[in-house]
Design a protein around this motif. Sequence first.
Motif, mmCIF file in Angstrom:
data_model
loop_
_atom_site.group_PDB
_atom_site.id
_atom_site.type_symbol
_atom_site.label_atom_id
_atom_site.label_comp_id
_atom_site.label_asym_id
_atom_site.label_seq_id
_atom_site.Cartn_x
_atom_site.Cartn_y
_atom_site.Cartn_z
ATOM 1 N N ASP A 178 -53.161 12.202 3.797
ATOM 2 C CA ASP A 178 -53.127 11.659 4.891
ATOM 3 C C ASP A 178 -53.404 10.073 5.005
ATOM 4 N N ARG A 179 -53.452 9.563 3.702
ATOM 5 C CA ARG A 179 -53.622 7.844 4.151
ATOM 6 C C ARG A 179 -52.776 6.558 4.524
ATOM 7 N N VAL A 180 -53.070 6.041 5.709
ATOM 8 C CA VAL A 180 -52.569 4.916 6.534
ATOM 9 C C VAL A 180 -52.967 3.645 6.567
ATOM 10 N N GLU A 181 -52.486 2.687 6.700
ATOM 11 C CA GLU A 181 -53.302 1.308 6.879
ATOM 12 C C GLU A 181 -54.379 1.952 8.200
ATOM 13 N N ASP A 182 -54.111 2.469 9.041
ATOM 14 C CA ASP A 182 -54.794 2.137 10.897
ATOM 15 C C ASP A 182 -55.088 3.349 11.417
ATOM 16 N N TYR A 183 -56.090 4.116 10.984
ATOM 17 C CA TYR A 183 -56.369 5.182 11.542
ATOM 18 C C TYR A 183 -56.512 5.530 12.790
ATOM 19 N N ALA A 184 -57.000 4.229 13.624
ATOM 20 C CA ALA A 184 -56.785 4.511 15.389
ATOM 21 C C ALA A 184 -56.096 4.540 15.345
ATOM 22 N N ALA A 185 -54.699 3.558 15.112
ATOM 23 C CA ALA A 185 -53.887 3.886 15.680
ATOM 24 C C ALA A 185 -52.735 5.290 15.414
ATOM 25 N N LEU A 186 -53.244 5.887 14.172
ATOM 26 C CA LEU A 186 -52.610 7.050 13.864
ATOM 27 C C LEU A 186 -53.832 8.188 14.938
ATOM 28 N N ALA A 187 -54.242 7.976 15.256
ATOM 29 C CA ALA A 187 -55.648 8.566 16.307
ATOM 30 C C ALA A 187 -54.711 8.438 17.823
ATOM 31 N N THR A 188 -54.377 7.198 17.732
ATOM 32 C CA THR A 188 -53.269 6.941 19.118
ATOM 33 C C THR A 188 -52.031 7.623 19.395
ATOM 34 N N TYR A 189 -51.402 7.924 18.355
ATOM 35 C CA TYR A 189 -50.296 8.761 17.811
ATOM 36 C C TYR A 189 -50.355 10.074 18.041
ATOM 37 N N ALA A 190 -51.531 10.886 17.260
ATOM 38 C CA ALA A 190 -51.676 12.149 17.895
ATOM 39 C C ALA A 190 -51.920 12.251 19.294
ATOM 40 N N ARG A 191 -52.981 11.388 19.778
ATOM 41 C CA ARG A 191 -53.105 11.641 21.345
ATOM 42 C C ARG A 191 -51.744 11.213 22.572
ATOM 43 N N ASP A 192 -50.447 10.837 21.672
ATOM 44 C CA ASP A 192 -49.930 10.560 22.974
ATOM 45 C C ASP A 192 -48.636 11.974 22.718
ATOM 46 N N ARG A 193 -49.163 12.069 21.442
ATOM 47 C CA ARG A 193 -48.427 13.976 21.493
ATOM 48 C C ARG A 193 -49.130 15.331 21.304
ATOM 49 N N GLY A 194 -49.837 14.739 22.985
ATOM 50 C CA GLY A 194 -50.590 15.590 22.753
ATOM 51 C C GLY A 194 -51.661 16.963 22.125
ATOM 52 N N VAL A 195 -52.026 15.948 20.725
ATOM 53 C CA VAL A 195 -53.580 16.160 20.355
ATOM 54 C C VAL A 195 -54.106 15.211 19.340
ATOM 55 N N ARG A 196 -55.655 15.227 19.248
ATOM 56 C CA ARG A 196 -56.176 14.896 18.307
ATOM 57 C C ARG A 196 -56.625 15.142 17.206
ATOM 58 N N VAL A 197 -57.324 13.883 16.432
ATOM 59 C CA VAL A 197 -57.499 14.180 15.320
ATOM 60 C C VAL A 197 -58.658 14.882 14.910
ATOM 61 N N GLY A 198 -58.469 15.760 13.961
ATOM 62 C CA GLY A 198 -60.269 16.482 13.906
ATOM 63 C C GLY A 198 -60.815 16.254 12.774
ATOM 64 N N ALA A 199 -61.080 17.550 11.942
ATOM 65 C CA ALA A 199 -61.662 16.966 11.332
ATOM 66 C C ALA A 199 -61.606 15.388 9.436
ATOM 67 N N ILE A 200 -62.240 15.602 9.815
ATOM 68 C CA ILE A 200 -61.310 14.360 7.647
ATOM 69 C C ILE A 200 -62.191 15.025 6.455
ATOM 70 N N ASN A 201 -61.224 15.493 5.986
ATOM 71 C CA ASN A 201 -61.430 16.023 4.961
ATOM 72 C C ASN A 201 -61.105 15.751 3.410
ATOM 73 N N SER A 202 -62.213 15.174 2.593
ATOM 74 C CA SER A 202 -62.143 14.255 1.445
ATOM 75 C C SER A 202 -61.597 14.912 0.360
ATOM 76 N N ASN A 203 -60.729 14.366 -0.240
ATOM 77 C CA ASN A 203 -60.794 14.414 -1.430
ATOM 78 C C ASN A 203 -61.089 13.878 -2.791
ATOM 79 N N VAL A 204 -62.280 14.484 -4.277
ATOM 80 C CA VAL A 204 -62.505 13.925 -4.899
ATOM 81 C C VAL A 204 -61.712 14.658 -5.865
#
Lengths: 386, 386, 386, 386
Positions: free
Chosen positions: B69-95
Motif C-alpha cells: 500500500d505504498r503511497v507518496e503521502d500517507y497523511a493524505a491517505l489517512a484523510t482519504y479514508a476518513r472522508d470515506r467513513g473509515v480510518r487507517v488501522g494497523a500498519i503491517n510491515s513486509n520484510v
Amino acid sequence: MTDTKAVKAALRTQHIETPSWAYGNSGTRFKVFSQEGVPRTPQEKIDDAAQVHRFTGVAPRVALHIPWDRVEDYAALATYARDRGVRVGAINSNVFQDNDYMLGSVTNPDPAVRKKALNHLLDCVDIMDATGSRDLKLWFSDGTNYPGQDDIRARQDRLAEALAAVYERLGDEQRFLLEYKLFEPAFYSTDVPDWGTSYAHCLKLGPKAQVVVDTGHHAPGTNIEFIVAFLLREGKLGGFDFNSRFYADDDLMVGAADPFQLFRIMHEVIQGGGFSDEIAFMLDQCHNIEPKIPGQIRSVMNVQEATAKALLVDGEALRSAQQAGDVLGANAVFMDAYNTDVRPLLAELREEMGLDPDPMAAYARSGYFEKIRDERREGQAAGWGA
Amino acid sequence: MTDTKAVKAALRTQHIETPSWAYGNSGTRFKVFSQEGVPRTPQEKIDDAAQVHRFTGVAPRVALHIPWDRVEDYAALATYARDRGVRVGAINSNVFQDNDYMLGSVTNPDPAVRKKALNHLLDCVDIMDATGSRDLKLWFSDGTNYPGQDDIRARQDRLAEALAAVYERLGDEQRFLLEYKLFEPAFYSTDVPDWGTSYAHCLKLGPKAQVVVDTGHHAPGTNIEFIVAFLLREGKLGGFDFNSRFYADDDLMVGAADPFQLFRIMHEVIQGGGFSDEIAFMLDQCHNIEPKIPGQIRSVMNVQEATAKALLVDGEALRSAQQAGDVLGANAVFMDAYNTDVRPLLAELREEMGLDPDPMAAYARSGYFEKIRDERREGQAAGWGA
Amino acid sequence: MTDTKAVKAALRTQHIETPSWAYGNSGTRFKVFSQEGVPRTPQEKIDDAAQVHRFTGVAPRVALHIPWDRVEDYAALATYARDRGVRVGAINSNVFQDNDYMLGSVTNPDPAVRKKALNHLLDCVDIMDATGSRDLKLWFSDGTNYPGQDDIRARQDRLAEALAAVYERLGDEQRFLLEYKLFEPAFYSTDVPDWGTSYAHCLKLGPKAQVVVDTGHHAPGTNIEFIVAFLLREGKLGGFDFNSRFYADDDLMVGAADPFQLFRIMHEVIQGGGFSDEIAFMLDQCHNIEPKIPGQIRSVMNVQEATAKALLVDGEALRSAQQAGDVLGANAVFMDAYNTDVRPLLAELREEMGLDPDPMAAYARSGYFEKIRDERREGQAAGWGA
Amino acid sequence: MTDTKAVKAALRTQHIETPSWAYGNSGTRFKVFSQEGVPRTPQEKIDDAAQVHRFTGVAPRVALHIPWDRVEDYAALATYARDRGVRVGAINSNVFQDNDYMLGSVTNPDPAVRKKALNHLLDCVDIMDATGSRDLKLWFSDGTNYPGQDDIRARQDRLAEALAAVYERLGDEQRFLLEYKLFEPAFYSTDVPDWGTSYAHCLKLGPKAQVVVDTGHHAPGTNIEFIVAFLLREGKLGGFDFNSRFYADDDLMVGAADPFQLFRIMHEVIQGGGFSDEIAFMLDQCHNIEPKIPGQIRSVMNVQEATAKALLVDGEALRSAQQAGDVLGANAVFMDAYNTDVRPLLAELREEMGLDPDPMAAYARSGYFEKIRDERREGQAAGWGA
C-alpha cells in the motif's frame, strides 16, 4: 569436534538418569501386559537400575516416583542405592491417581483438594531432603475434558499459587522442574500444555524453577530443538524426559522413532552450553511390550549415539557455511556428523572405561534376568498405580 | 448476560478491522485466480473497506500493508479514508518479498540485509506517525528450511536486537504486535514459531510490545482459547488476526471451519476483560475463490455472531456449576449460549443502528460490485506482491 | 427440507445404539476414576441403557462387549433386554485384553495365538445367533511399537485369513463391521490404520463385510465427512462409532468437541442415502469424569440436533448455488441450517412422542440415579477389563 | 543382504527420475526467489537433468510437466534428451493453472470446464506417444474451500468419469499414476485426499491405473511405509514422488527431514518386491532457497543411501527375531542396517561405475554452474506457471 579423544572425554561426563517406573509394568488404557521378573519393591527397582549403570557406565542415577516408590525411610533407600553403585535422582510427584483428583489437583475448583495436592508436593521436598535429591519434577495432569467445564484463567491462578508455595519450600540447592504436556489425560484444556506456559510460571518464580522438556509432549510438527535452544538461551532449561513417539505421548524408547530428531536436540544442547549436570538428562518411557532392563540399556545407548554424533559436528565448518549463506554446505556439514557410524567409537570408549563394548550382549549373558525371573515369581509386580 | 439489551449495547462497541490486502487477489503457490472488480490502488482498497463498514457498521478501520500500500503521502491517505467513513488501522510491515530476504530479514546471517529490514520496520513507524496508527504488526517469515542451515540461537539474538530497535522508536501511544506462526514459508525452523517465543520477547521489551494471535498459525490440536486466556492474564495480548483453517494457514473466512472454536475464543476474550479497544480485532484472510467484499462482510458477521453467543453465556450459572464440579451442568450452560440462534438479535441491532438487517443482501442490491467491475477493467489488479 | 413435519417424521425413525461399556467405569492409562451407582453386571448395564431410551425415545438398542458382558445364557440376556424395552445390538469382540495378545491377536506371529483369537471371533457369532444381533464389530488393536518388530505385509496376510474365516461363518442376515484406527495401543504400525485398509479387505470379502467409522480414529486434519460420502457411494459404509475428540481417540461425548463437524457428517449421511437402518448409528464413548447415564442422554441428543440441522438444509437451494459456482451462496445455505436452533423442534417432537421435552431434566428428576447409587454400593463395579 | 557385492549390484539397477520443474524457480505463495543460471526452456531443463545423471549415474530420466514444458515437437524433445544421455520419463498433467479451474478441473460443476480439463489429459497421452513415456501422472488440485460449496459425492462421479476416459485412451504399454494429497490448494475437501480414494478408483479401472505415493501428501502421523507395503501387496503401487517435509507439503529434498522414514519406506519396497522398474522412483521437490542442480544431486544420493541401508538389512536374522516375538532383537537387526555408514560403499560403487566418488564435489568443480550462470542471464527463467 573431530578429535575423537575429546569426543570420548565428553561422553564420559554424560549422565543419563533412569526412572524407577520403567522397571515396573506399564501399558495403555486397553491393557497392561505383565512381564516376568518385574520388581515388586522400590529396592528391586533400584537393583534393576543398577544393572543399567553397570553395563553402560553412564546411568548413575535413578528417579523415584511418589507414591509408587513410597517407603518408610528414604534416607535408608538412598543408602541402599549408593550401596548398589547408583544414587537417587529426581523425585517425581504424583497428584493424579487419587479419586479426589478427578477434576484436578492443584487447580481443582475445590480448595480442600488443592490443599491435599499441595501437601503431597511439599512432602516430596521432605523426601528430597532425605535422599539428597536436587530436582523435584512436577507434572500435573490437571485440565478439563469439556468446554465450559471450568474457568481456564482461574485454574492458572490456582496453579500459580501452588507453584509459589512449593518454590518457597525448596532448599538452596534444590529446584523444581515444571513439565508441560499438550494433552492426556485431559482432553479439552490442559493447565500446563506447552513450554510457554511452563516458562512463564518459572520465570516469575526465579532460578530454582526450570522447564523440563518431555520429548513426547508436543503437538504434531513442533520443532523441539528450537524450544531447547530457546530455553537454554533464557537459562530456563532444567532437563529432559527422553522418550520417543510417532503419534502422541507414546513413550517409546528414546531415539526409536526419529533418531535424527534426537541428534538435532543434542546438537542444540551442545551449542547452547547445555551439556552439563545443570541439565538433567532423564529417561521417561514405558516398555509395554519389550523387556524393561534391556529397553533401558538400549535407550541409554541411543542417547549416547546421538550425543556422539552431535559432538562430531564440525563447528567451525558449520559456522562458516552458515555465515556464507551456503544452505547445502551447512546442511552437508551437519549431515556428515549424523551419517557417521559412531558405534565403533562408543565400543572403544566402553572398553577404555572397563566395560563390555556391547552392553546388550553383556547384560544378556550376565544371567541377571534369569535370576530375577526366578526370584520374583511371587508377590505383586510393581506398575503404574500399584 | 441474558439481558439482550446489554448484549446489543456491547456489540455496538465492537470494532473489527479489515485488511487492505483482502480486497486484492490472492491465492496459493499453485495459482492466483484473478477476479473482477479488484482494486488497483490503496485508495480503491479503502473504498472497498468502506463498503464493508457501510453495511455492517462495525468495521471502521482498515489495516495497511507496506509496501503493498505504498503511497507518496500517507497523511493524505489517512484523510482519504476518513472522508470515506473509515480510518487507517494497523500498519503491517513486509520484510519477506525482496530477493535479499531469501535467507531471512532481521535474522539473516548477513548484517547488511538485517539493516535493510530494520530500516523498513522503522519506516513503517514513520508511516504510523503520518496515519495516526497505533499498532505496528510484525510478522517475520524468517526461518530455515534445512537442519544445520543456520544457528537457531544466533537468529534469536539478531531478532532480539531488531525488536529492541523498533521498540525504542515507538511513540508513547504506539505499540508493536509480534505475530507468531508455526511454519510457512520456512519449513524447518521458524524464528517466531509459537506464542511462547513472541511472549518472551515482548515481556523483556515492555508494555508497548504485545503478542498477536493469528488463529491459523498453530500446530494441529493447539487449544487457542487457552493461549488467549493466558495472554490476557499476563496483559500481553495485543490483538487477533482472525481467519479459519482446516489444515494449516488456510486463511479461510473466520468462523467458516470451526464456529464453535471462534465462540470459545470470544468467551475467553470476554472472561479475561479483553473486550475493549486495547485488543485489536483484525481479519487476515485470503478470498482465493470467493468474491472479496462479500467475503469480508460474511467474516465480520461471523465474528459478531460468535461474540453475541459468548455475551449470552450465563456467567453466574456457569461459575456456580464450575465451582460445584458439575461437568455436564457447566458444559450445558456453555452450549446453551452457543446453540442459540443469534441472527434475529443481530438483525434487530442493525436496524437499531440504522442499517439493513441483512448486510449480505443489502450489499448485493447496492450495485457497488457492478460499478467496480466496470470501472476497474483496466490496469493492474492489486495482489500479494503487486 | 424446510417442512418441519417431514423433519420430525424423519427424526422419529432414527435409532442410536448405546454401548454397554459406557455405563461402566473407564479412564485413561493414568487412572480410572470410579463413580457411584455404576452397574456390576451386564443386566445392570442394560437397565441403564433402558433409561436412556426411556427418556430420549430413540435409543432402543444396546451393544455388548465380549468378554466384558459374558453371561451363561445370551438368549436369556436378550429377553432381559426386551423386557426392559430395548434390544441387544452389535456384538463387539475383544481380542486385546489377554496376555497372549501382547504382540497381536489375529496378526500375531504365533499361529496358536491367532487361532485363539479367531475362535473368540467365531464365538461372538454364536452369541449373535443367540441374541439375534445383526452386526459383529471387529476392532483389532493389532500392530507394532517398533520399526522392524514384525513384517507389515505378513500381518496383512494373517489378517485377511482371519477375516475370511469370520466372513464364512456369518449367517445370511449377519454382517461384520471392520473398524480402523490410526494408532493406540500400537504406536508404530497398526494393522487396520485407516478406512482404505478396512475398505480393501471388506471389498474382497463381499457385501456382509462393511466399514465402520469411529469419529475419533483419524489423523489430525482428516475430513471425515469425505470418507462417509465415499463409502456410501461405494455401498461399504456399515455404521458409525460416534464420539468426539480434540486430540486423539479422546472418546468424549459426540458433538462436544466439534458440533459443526457432526453436522457435516450427518449431511453426507443424508445426501448419500445413509439415513436408514442399514447404517448402524452407535455411540462409543468414555465418560471418565462425567456421570454415565446423563452423558449418554446428552450424546443421543447431540446426534439428534445435528441430524435435525442436516435435515433442514435446503437441498434445492444448495444444489442450485453449487451448480452456479456460487461459493458464498452455497456455503450460506449450508450454514443457515447449521445456525438454526433446533432445540424447540426437538422438544416438540418429544412431546408428540409422549416424552418429556427435556430428557436431561426428566432423568434427573426421575430418582433413578439415587436408586442405583444406593443399590449398587457393594460388589465390583463394571469397567474395561473388569 | 550382507554381501556388499550384491548390494552394489542392486544399487546399479536403481533409476531415480528427476522432474524438469525442479530446475526452474519455485517458491511459496509469499515469494518465489529467483536464482542465477535457471533454465529458460524445456531443453535447458533437460541439459540440467543430464548433469544430475552425469554425476550420479542413476538418474537417467527426466519427467516433464505440461504445459510448463510445452514444445512444438515432443518427439524432437525426446531425441534432444537422448542425445544428452537421458530420456523423457513421466508426463505430468496440469489442470490447475488456468482461471477456468478456480472451482475444479475434472470435478468442476461446469461441464465445459470438465471437458477442457479432460482434453488436456488426453493431449498428455498424445505427448506420451511422441516421447515414448510409459507413465501419465495425474494430480488434481480439485476440491472445495468451504463446507457446502459443492457436492462431495457428485465430484466423485465426475472424477470417475474423467478417469475412465483417460484410461480408455491409454496404449497397451502406458499407465496412469493417480496421485493423492491431503490438502492444498483446496482447504476444505480434496477430491483425491488419500491413498484409499486413489486405490478405489484405480482398482475399478484395471492394471493400467496405479497409485503414486508422494511422501509429502499425508496427514500428520501417517505411517507411509504401511501404505507402501499395502499397495505392493495389492499390486497397485505405481511409483513415488519423493521429497520430504516437517509440516505439510514442504517439498524439501528427500531424506532431509526424516532419513529414518525414507529407510523404512525403502525397506518395504524391497520386502514387497517393489525394487523394479515397475515402480517409478521419481523426485518431486522445490529448491526454493538452495541451488537446484546440487539440490537434485543431493536428493538422488539420499535415496541411494536409504536404499543401500535397506539392502543391508539382514533378512534372515530379522525374520527369525520377528517369528520369535523378540521385539528388541528384531528392532536391533533393523537399526543395525540403518546405523551403518554406507557412504564408503556408495563411493566405491561410483568408482566402479566410472564416476567420481563424490558427485557434489565433482559437479562443483565441473564449471557447469558458472557456464549456465553466464549463458542464462537474459530471458525469462522457467518457473511454476511460467
